[in-house]
Structure formats: C-alpha cells, structure tokens
Design an enzyme around this catalytic site. Structure first.
Site, PDB file in Angstrom:
ATOM      1  N   CYS A 132       0.817  -1.208   0.000  1.00  0.00           N
ATOM      2  CA  CYS A 132       0.000   0.000   0.000  1.00  0.00           C
ATOM      3  C   CYS A 132       0.842   1.246   0.000  1.00  0.00           C
ATOM      4  CB  CYS A 132      -0.886   0.056   1.236  1.00  0.00           C
ATOM      5  SG  CYS A 132      -1.942  -1.369   1.400  1.00  0.00           S
ATOM      6  N   ASN A 149      -0.079   1.073   5.854  1.00  0.00           N
ATOM      7  CA  ASN A 149       0.781   0.316   4.945  1.00  0.00           C
ATOM      8  C   ASN A 149       1.621  -0.635   5.794  1.00  0.00           C
ATOM      9  OD1 ASN A 149       3.830   1.116   3.111  1.00  0.00           O
ATOM     10  ND2 ASN A 149       2.505  -0.643   2.913  1.00  0.00           N
ATOM     11  N   GLY A 150       1.550  -1.913   5.471  1.00  0.00           N
ATOM     12  CA  GLY A 150       2.313  -2.905   6.234  1.00  0.00           C
ATOM     13  C   GLY A 150       1.416  -4.077   6.579  1.00  0.00           C
ATOM     14  N   TYR A 210      12.749  -3.439  -5.817  1.00  0.00           N
ATOM     15  CA  TYR A 210      11.642  -3.382  -6.767  1.00  0.00           C
ATOM     16  C   TYR A 210      10.549  -2.378  -6.449  1.00  0.00           C
ATOM     17  CZ  TYR A 210       7.216  -4.817  -8.924  1.00  0.00           C
ATOM     18  OH  TYR A 210       6.008  -4.820  -9.586  1.00  0.00           O
ATOM     19  N   GLY A 258      -0.035   0.326  -5.200  1.00  0.00           N
ATOM     20  CA  GLY A 258      -1.298  -0.395  -5.088  1.00  0.00           C
ATOM     21  C   GLY A 258      -2.298   0.100  -6.099  1.00  0.00           C
TER      22      GLY A 258
HETATM   23  P1  AMP Z   1       7.093 -13.771 -11.698  1.00  0.00           P
HETATM   24  O1  AMP Z   1       6.605 -13.692 -13.094  1.00  0.00           O
HETATM   25  O2  AMP Z   1       6.025 -14.315 -10.790  1.00  0.00           O
HETATM   26  O3  AMP Z   1       8.391 -14.482 -11.537  1.00  0.00           O
HETATM   27  O4  AMP Z   1       7.295 -12.269 -11.198  1.00  0.00           O
HETATM   28  C1  AMP Z   1       8.472 -11.602 -11.461  1.00  0.00           C
HETATM   29  C2  AMP Z   1       8.190 -10.201 -11.938  1.00  0.00           C
HETATM   30  O5  AMP Z   1       7.292  -9.542 -11.041  1.00  0.00           O
HETATM   31  C3  AMP Z   1       9.455  -9.387 -11.992  1.00  0.00           C
HETATM   32  O6  AMP Z   1       9.511  -8.752 -13.265  1.00  0.00           O
HETATM   33  C4  AMP Z   1       9.326  -8.378 -10.866  1.00  0.00           C
HETATM   34  O7  AMP Z   1       9.742  -7.104 -11.312  1.00  0.00           O
HETATM   35  C5  AMP Z   1       7.867  -8.359 -10.505  1.00  0.00           C
HETATM   36  N1  AMP Z   1       7.629  -8.413  -9.046  1.00  0.00           N
HETATM   37  C6  AMP Z   1       8.418  -8.893  -8.083  1.00  0.00           C
HETATM   38  N2  AMP Z   1       7.844  -8.801  -6.857  1.00  0.00           N
HETATM   39  C7  AMP Z   1       6.650  -8.249  -7.050  1.00  0.00           C
HETATM   40  C8  AMP Z   1       5.570  -7.884  -6.179  1.00  0.00           C
HETATM   41  N3  AMP Z   1       5.634  -8.094  -4.874  1.00  0.00           N
HETATM   42  N4  AMP Z   1       4.470  -7.316  -6.757  1.00  0.00           N
HETATM   43  C9  AMP Z   1       4.398  -7.116  -8.067  1.00  0.00           C
HETATM   44  N5  AMP Z   1       5.381  -7.454  -8.940  1.00  0.00           N
HETATM   45  C10 AMP Z   1       6.492  -8.002  -8.454  1.00  0.00           C
END
Ligand code: AMP
Length: 466
Positions: A8, A108-109, A248, A34
């Site tokens: 969030c 947030n958290g 990220y 979010g």
């Molecule tokens: P995946 O396809 O499930 O391996 O997700 C990896 C991709 O999702 C990478 O390109 C990351 O930049 C992105 N990513 C990593 N962690 C998150 C997160 N918590 N929420 C949304 N996107 C994420």
C-alpha cells in the site's frame, strides 16, 4: 482467517486549503504501490468525509467527488492485495466513531499477530466489518483511548506486532506513526506551511512540497492547530527496513530510507555483474520498467552496450495485478515485446530485478529466443526469493515461490535460458548499505524473520533444495 498481505501507499496533509486535491496528487504518485482500490478522508474540523472505491486513483476521484471532499486536512490510501481478498470492504481509509469522536486510519504494512488480536477482541464483544488487519489496529487504538489519540496510538503499539507505517485523521489532528523496526518507509515534509506525510518522496515532489525527514521507527508525529509534535513512543529496535523497497517496490526517483532508490538499484546491477558476468555479451537489455536501473549498472561493469531490447506497453499495469495464473501468462506478452533487430544474432543478457513465480522470466526468454539471438542469459539483481513476506509486500505462498522448491539449475532449465545468475545475499547488502546487513530485513531471501509470526515461527527450513 485468511491473512492479508497489503502492498500500500499512504498520504496525509494537515492545514492546507486544497487538502483533497493535494491528497489526490499525492496518491497519484504512489499508484505503483497499489492499484486495487483508492480512498480518502477529509475534514474541515468537524466531520470526516470518506470516499473510497475499487480502481485507480484517476478513476476513483472524479472532479465531482473531489469537490465534495471538503476540508483542510486529509489522509489517503492506495491498496493492492492478493487474490480472494479484493473487496471494497477492505479498501482504506477506514473510518469509525468511538469514545474520542470520529477517527480514520490508513495503513501500509502487515500486522503479524492480527489473528490473535482479532480473536481476543471478538471474545470481548468487538465486531468487525472487514478481514483487514488495519481494522484491528483501529480497534486497538479505540480500546487504548482515555483522553488523547496519540497516547491511544502508543497503546496500540504495545499490542501490534509487525509492520505499520500509517496515518490517522481526527477532526483536529493528523497523526503519523511508524513501527519500531521501520519496515516500511514514511516521510514528512512541508507545503506552504502545511504538514504533509507520504510513503515515498515522489508524492512530495509532485505536489511541490519540501522533504523534511523520515518519520523515525517508533515515532509518532502529531500535527494540529498547536503545531507539530514528535513523540518517540517506543524505543527504536534493531532496524528491519525492507530491502525489497530498494530492489523493486519503490519508484526509482524516490529517496527511500535516506537513499535514492535509482542509485541503489544501479549498484545492485553493478554488483550482479561483478558476481555473475557473461562472457562475450553483445547486449544488455532490461525487463522494463523494473529491471532498467539494474541493467544500466550491469552493462557498465560488463562493459557491454545497453539497449531497450524489450518494449513495454504503457497501458498494462504490473503483471502481478492479475490474480489468475492463466491471465498472468498472457499478461507478460501483452506488456512486453522484443525488438527483433536488436537481439538477432547476438549474445543477449536480460536483466530483471526478481523472479517470483517464474512466469515473467520464462515468457521473456521464450519471446527473445523467438527472435533468433545467439544466446539468452538471464541475470537477476536480487537473490532467489524463497520465503513469503509477512510484513506487507505481497508474495505468494512458499509453494508458489519457484526458488523455494527448485534449485538455480532447475529454474535455469525451466526458463530455457543459456544461463541464470542471481545476486548473492552478501552482494545485495553490500550494494544497498555499503557493508554488512545494515539494518535491512532480508527475510524473503533468507527466512530470517525479524519479528515472529505465529505461522512462520520458527521458519521451516527443511525440504528446500540448495
Ligand atoms: P514472476 O513472473 O512471478 O516471476 O514475477 C516476477 C516479476 O514480477 C518481476 O519482473 C518483478 O519485477 C515483478 N515483481 C516482483 N515482486 C513483485 C511484487 N511483490 N508485486 C508485483 N510485482 C512483483
């Protein structure tokens, strides 16, 4: 009860004639935190006016809605949650009437002992409207109230365990608070004499506010007609700032935990190239947008050209937003497409920030491969994500985290890349904080959870392949 993992963004302003518009803009700059719902509470000093809805900030707040949100102070929230818990009931801010009058909260958290606390409160006759742990926090504040909201917030801090960066609004006060470990970011600043608080500095940049400082772990900041008051409500504990904010989550143009996220990300990429170079690389391409800063750092140390070999459609949000794997698979294609001429006949290094379920990297290698490169190597600017986060970043269960059940060799095979290289845990800490662990939580990579949770304590380490 299903535990919610919210990613969030929160925002607050006290003492500005355009509180609603300022909050709208502040939330707009936090949209990446979010995309499921957005909401705002404003006050003109007597009532709390609430509007919240599923959807993006631009869709939730029409001109008409904003004109009805009158007042000089406000708090706002953008929310993302995992599948199954997407509902308006869980949208924030949440508002209530209690002994001390009207009160609203945006959080947030993630509270790790929320089930336990909710069970206790229910036994004592409390009723709940949502499954959100944030509602538990509101009940704790109400329960601890005697004559002063900041004191009640401090009472809540005695009970709640885990991550909370949050803002509360009563008709005459804005209260901002950060948990004693400081998991999630929270900064404060000034705009034309008004006090503003936000999850990230991008918010303050957009509204033209000056950034004053971070709200300290364990600190409560109170803004009222009497000015700004800081209360170190709880002693700060060993800091557990979320390293994933730097990897990220935060926007690269934000200063997070006192450091520019962009610079840290670039350094993660440099460190990755030192640890996992690719011989004879012709081209380094990022997975946009998340891999861009790291890929620039990687190319610099690798001494290979950097180019935008994957083009991103800007009309698609974060891939994660799709709760269903089926749609998520297609989502990658919808979002990204290679530039054939750049990759054809070349040894290509694709850089991304993380692999979670493995969907994105597999699809990307497939797409690049279809454009006839000489080789496709994958480099990831964080260590393997093996453990779920209980402090507010949405990660799937252990079963869905590919690195918790597969070795790097197995993941390499699955992605069909010529090679796959992750950053080491030590290298990550070196890049983020110069040396050592430097007060960061790395539980998603190591399983070392700084605050216990009933479900993950002690962490189950068996059954994982190296
Ligand atoms: P995946 O396809 O499930 O391996 O997700 C990896 C991709 O999702 C990478 O390109 C990351 O930049 C992105 N990513 C990593 N962690 C998150 C997160 N918590 N929420 C949304 N996107 C994420």
């Amino acid at each position: 009860m299903k535990q919610l993992h919210d990613e969030c963004g929160v925002f607050g302003v006290f003492g500005h004639p355009d509180a609603a518009t300022i909050t709208y803009l502040g939330l707009h700059a936090l949209q990446h935190r979010g995309q499921e719902s957005a909401g705002m509470v404003t006050t003109e000093g007597r009532h709390l006016n609430l509007h919240r809805q599923m959807g993006l900030v631009v869709d939730v707040f029409s001109e008409d809605v904003l004109s009805r949100l009158s007042g000089t102070s406000a708090i706002g929230h953008v929310r993302y949650s995992t599948a199954g818990s997407s509902s308006l009931q869980n949208a924030q801010p949440i508002k209530c009437m209690f002994e001390g009058g009207a009160l609203a909260l945006a959080h947030n958290g993630n509270i790790v002992n929320s089930d336990e606390l909710q069970g206790y409160l229910k036994k004592n006759g409390h009723v709940f409207q949502s499954t959100s742990d944030s509602e538990v926090l509101l009940h704790l504040v109400a329960t601890a109230y005697y004559d002063d909201i900041p004191k009640a917030v401090s009472g809540m801090m005695d009970k709640a365990l885990g991550a909370y960066s949050m803002v509360l609004l009563s008709p005459d006060k804005l209260v901002a608070v950060r948990d004693p470990r400081g998991f999630r970011p929270l900064v404060m600043g000034r705009l034309d004499g008004a006090v503003v608080v936000a999850s990230e500095t991008t918010s303050l940049d957009l509204i033209g506010a000056t950034v004053e400082r971070e709200i300290e772990p364990g600190e409560i900041v109170v803004a009222s007609e009497d000015g700004v008051r800081s209360i170190q409500a709880k002693p700060a504990r060993e800091p557990a700032r979320c390293v994933f904010e730097h990897i990220y989550f935060a926007r690269p143009d934000s200063e997070v935990f006192g450091q520019q996220a962009y610079t840290v990300r670039k350094e993660l990429g440099r460190q990755l190239a030192r640890e996992q170079p690719v011989e004879d690389a012709d081209l380094v391409i990022p997975v946009p947008d998340s891999g861009v800063s790291a890929a620039i750092g990687f190319a610099e140390i690798q001494d290979a050209p950097f180019d935008m070999g994957l083009v991103r459609s800007h009309y698609v949000g974060r891939t994660f937003i799709e709760p269903e794997q089926r749609i998520r698979n297609f989502g990658v294609k919808l979002k990204l497409n290679p530039v054939p001429e750049l990759v054809r006949g070349r040894v290509v290094v694709v850089v991304d920030d993380s692999i979670v379920r493995g969907t994105t990297s597999r699809k990307i290698v497939e797409m690049v491969r279809a454009r006839s490169p000489k080789a496709v190597h994958l480099r990831i600017s964080s260590p393997p994500t093996r453990w779920p986060c209980y402090y507010g970043i949405d990660t799937p269960s252990r079963e869905e985290l590919i690195a918790s059940s597969m070795s790097v060799e197995e993941i390499t095979k699955l992605t069909t890349a010529e090679s796959l290289g992750y950053l080491s845990v030590e290298g990550m800490h070196r890049a983020v904080s110069g040396a050592g662990k430097g007060g960061y939580c790395d539980a998603c990579f190591t399983g070392n959870y700084p605050v216990r949770t009933d479900r993950n304590w002690p962490p189950q380490r068996h059954g994982r392949k190296k």
